[in-house]
Design an enzyme around this catalytic site. Structure first.
Site, PDB file in Angstrom:
ATOM      1  N   HIS A 256       0.884  -1.173   0.000  1.00 42.65           N
ATOM      2  CA  HIS A 256       0.000   0.000   0.000  1.00 42.65           C
ATOM      3  C   HIS A 256       0.923   1.224   0.000  1.00 42.65           C
ATOM      4  O   HIS A 256       1.637   1.471   0.964  1.00 42.65           O
ATOM      5  CB  HIS A 256      -0.890  -0.008   1.245  1.00 42.65           C
ATOM      6  CG  HIS A 256      -1.714   1.237   1.404  1.00 42.65           C
ATOM      7  ND1 HIS A 256      -3.091   1.240   1.384  1.00 42.65           N
ATOM      8  CD2 HIS A 256      -1.360   2.539   1.576  1.00 42.65           C
ATOM      9  CE1 HIS A 256      -3.525   2.481   1.531  1.00 42.65           C
ATOM     10  NE2 HIS A 256      -2.493   3.283   1.660  1.00 42.65           N
TER      11      HIS A 256
ATOM     12  N   ARG B 252      -8.678  14.539   2.984  1.00 37.33           N
ATOM     13  CA  ARG B 252      -8.476  15.085   4.341  1.00 37.33           C
ATOM     14  C   ARG B 252      -7.034  14.862   4.757  1.00 37.33           C
ATOM     15  O   ARG B 252      -6.268  14.211   4.060  1.00 37.33           O
ATOM     16  CB  ARG B 252      -9.400  14.355   5.312  1.00 37.33           C
ATOM     17  CG  ARG B 252      -9.172  12.856   5.248  1.00 37.33           C
ATOM     18  CD  ARG B 252      -9.845  12.085   6.343  1.00 37.33           C
ATOM     19  NE  ARG B 252      -9.907  10.675   6.066  1.00 37.33           N
ATOM     20  CZ  ARG B 252      -8.935   9.802   6.264  1.00 37.33           C
ATOM     21  NH1 ARG B 252      -7.780  10.200   6.761  1.00 37.33           N
ATOM     22  NH2 ARG B 252      -9.073   8.535   5.965  1.00 37.33           N
TER      23      ARG B 252
HETATM   24  P1  ADP Z   1     -11.094   1.641   2.969  1.00 39.29           P
HETATM   25  O1  ADP Z   1     -11.593   2.954   2.459  1.00 39.29           O
HETATM   26  O2  ADP Z   1     -12.174   0.810   3.580  1.00 39.29           O
HETATM   27  O3  ADP Z   1      -9.876   1.771   3.826  1.00 39.29           O
HETATM   28  P2  ADP Z   1      -9.459   0.948   0.623  1.00 39.29           P
HETATM   29  O4  ADP Z   1      -9.983   0.870  -0.747  1.00 39.29           O
HETATM   30  O5  ADP Z   1      -8.601   2.103   0.971  1.00 39.29           O
HETATM   31  O6  ADP Z   1     -10.689   0.807   1.665  1.00 39.29           O
HETATM   32  O7  ADP Z   1      -8.645  -0.380   0.947  1.00 39.29           O
HETATM   33  C1  ADP Z   1      -8.106  -0.635   2.234  1.00 39.29           C
HETATM   34  C2  ADP Z   1      -7.113  -1.757   2.163  1.00 39.29           C
HETATM   35  O8  ADP Z   1      -7.743  -2.941   1.630  1.00 39.29           O
HETATM   36  C3  ADP Z   1      -5.936  -1.498   1.242  1.00 39.29           C
HETATM   37  O9  ADP Z   1      -4.901  -0.784   1.856  1.00 39.29           O
HETATM   38  C4  ADP Z   1      -5.524  -2.935   0.923  1.00 39.29           C
HETATM   39  O10 ADP Z   1      -4.834  -3.489   2.015  1.00 39.29           O
HETATM   40  C5  ADP Z   1      -6.857  -3.657   0.805  1.00 39.29           C
HETATM   41  N1  ADP Z   1      -7.330  -3.663  -0.605  1.00 39.29           N
HETATM   42  C6  ADP Z   1      -8.161  -2.756  -1.190  1.00 39.29           C
HETATM   43  N2  ADP Z   1      -8.357  -3.051  -2.501  1.00 39.29           N
HETATM   44  C7  ADP Z   1      -7.639  -4.164  -2.763  1.00 39.29           C
HETATM   45  C8  ADP Z   1      -7.416  -5.002  -3.935  1.00 39.29           C
HETATM   46  N3  ADP Z   1      -7.985  -4.724  -5.100  1.00 39.29           N
HETATM   47  N4  ADP Z   1      -6.599  -6.079  -3.799  1.00 39.29           N
HETATM   48  C9  ADP Z   1      -6.025  -6.385  -2.615  1.00 39.29           C
HETATM   49  N5  ADP Z   1      -6.195  -5.672  -1.487  1.00 39.29           N
HETATM   50  C10 ADP Z   1      -6.985  -4.580  -1.538  1.00 39.29           C
END
Ligand code: ADP
Length: 446
Positions: free
Chosen positions: A208, A291
């Site tokens: 990430h 934010r």
């Molecule tokens: P939220 O807004 O709920 O935090 P995100 O879209 O930012 O959701 O995703 C949070 C975490 O979920 C990411 O940092 C990653 O660890 C995991 N994640 C999200 N999308 C994917 C994906 N397409 N494949 C694998 N892991 C994912």
């Protein structure tokens, strides 16, 4: 410039914002629930207003009460911090209607990015690469099956209004698709009042990596490099660092420039974070947070730029004075989120802090809203502080972190400090070799 800023938040972030206001000579107003009357953010503010009972829906999330607090105190701007109303477009709109400045982006940009489907479409149009997946929301099982077959399993069903890792389901085989869709839908409906879901390729070993951006709403935008937030539990960040051990100066510059250009073209104002998954040298957009982030200090430590101060400046109508050439990166920073939780089960551990001794010394920053004798109320999230450490190199930073953790004493409650003590001794962490699944695997070992 503003005369008085009301901070619509609590805990360490309320203090963080007060500090920036004070350095700008701006008076501060704290708001608090009855559970927070003794909190540090109340004690250190110039003025404070009690806005209701402990439940956040009756206090920190209650817009009429926040508006009344602005009126009573004559605040001319509101900083929302993170969480609570920070990504609530309606709140931003209502404040503007009352001639009170919302220190953040326009309500339009909050609204677009708050809908993950609209966000993906928007950034893709602006030239940012996204995770392969459905075009927009997926309704029926038949459509879900078609999309999943086209991108290939495993897939991830995600809530369009999602946040905090909720409403997400991994699907490994076609037989499980329909039940996972239903589960994600009902979770999303319960948490966000919207059961729209979409499908993405589930990346099996990404990092990430998020890019910190800053715009002035007048077309000027810069990027402040990346943060690597791959150490996560249940999709929640635990430790963040900058720069990412996985990027070099060239890949940083390329993704940074792409994102800064997109943000400038969008006419985005204030601080924002564009989040990516990074696998095999490729970036895939997942979402944008409109934010200030919990982990913003790691960027401040390596750039020397005060993000909150810039937010306040730009919100008051100033143009961005920073150019991309002014942004230089120096050394390495790591942040550990110190939560009042059991370090293994993560069960919240509210209660009275009987002893508090934070670490100090060169390159050590502790952002916290607690003090010795303070009782952590059970009503809010369990973050009680952030230990942020800076070093000339990653290695120096790790050694300093080890030293700082050994000085940190918190008695009376359980905290996640023992977990960080364990983590920094792991060879994978020392070598920067971890992806978003690393921590869960580590924690599942006996
Ligand atoms: P939220 O807004 O709920 O935090 P995100 O879209 O930012 O959701 O995703 C949070 C975490 O979920 C990411 O940092 C990653 O660890 C995991 N994640 C999200 N999308 C994917 C994906 N397409 N494949 C694998 N892991 C994912």
């Amino acid at each position: 410039m503003f005369d008085k800023v009301l901070i619509a938040n609590r805990g360490e972030i309320a203090l963080r914002i007060q500090r920036a206001c004070k350095e700008l000579g701006i008076a501060t107003v704290a708001v608090h629930s009855t559970a927070d009357a003794e909190a540090m953010h109340v004690r250190l503010a110039d003025e404070s207003v009690c806005i209701g009972p402990p439940q956040a829906s009756d206090s920190y999330l209650n817009i009429p009460r926040l508006l009344a607090a602005c009126e009573i105190t004559g605040a001319d701007a509101v900083h929302p911090g993170y969480g609570f109303l920070s990504e609530n477009a309606r709140f931003a709109e209502i404040l503007e209607d009352h001639n009170i400045t919302f220190i953040g982006p326009s309500s339009e940009h909050i609204r677009i990015m708050g809908d993950k489907i609209a966000a993906k479409e928007t950034v893709q149009r602006l030239g940012i690469p996204v995770v392969p997946g459905s075009e927009g929301g997926v309704r029926g099982d038949l459509e879900a099956r078609k999309v999943s077959e086209a991108i290939g399993y495993p897939v991830l069903v995600k809530a369009a209004s999602g946040g905090g890792g909720r409403g997400m389901k991994v699907v490994h085989k076609p037989e499980d698709l329909s039940s996972s869709m239903a589960a994600a839908r009902s979770e999303a409906k319960a948490a966000f009042g919207d059961d729209t879901v979409y499908i993405e390729k589930f990346l099996t070993r990404p990092r990430h990596i998020e890019i910190q951006v800053f715009g002035d709403g007048q077309g000027n935008a810069v990027h402040l490099g990346e943060r690597d937030c791959s150490l996560q539990r249940r999709h929640q960040k635990v430790l963040e660092e900058a720069p990412s051990p996985a990027l070099n100066a060239d890949s940083r510059r390329r993704i940074g420039e792409t994102v800064a250009k997109a943000i400038g073209d969008l006419g985005y104002r204030s601080a924002g974070t564009v989040e990516f998954l990074y696998e095999d040298g490729q970036f895939f957009f997942i979402e944008m947070n409109t934010r200030l982030q919990v982990e913003h200090p790691v960027t401040e430590m390596i750039t020397g730029i005060d993000l909150v101060l810039e937010q306040i400046r730009v919100a008051s109508g100033s143009q961005l004075t920073l150019t991309q050439d002014d942004v230089t990166f120096s050394g390495h920073a790591i942040e550990c989120r110190i939560n009042a939780e059991n370090p293994r089960t993560f069960r919240p551990s509210p209660g009275r802090i009987t002893y508090w001794h934070p670490p100090g010394g060169l390159g050590v920053r502790v952002d916290s809203g607690v003090y010795q004798g303070y009782s952590i109320p059970p009503y809010y999230d369990s973050l009680i502080g952030k230990l942020v450490v800076h070093g000339k190199t990653r290695n120096e930073c790790l050694m300093r972190l080890k030293r700082a953790l050994s000085e940190f004493v918190i008695d009376g409650i359980e905290t996640t400090i023992p977990l960080f003590n364990e983590l920094i001794r792991q060879p994978d962490i020392a070598n920067g070799m971890y992806d978003i699944h690393w921590l869960e695997k580590f924690l599942s070992k006996p």
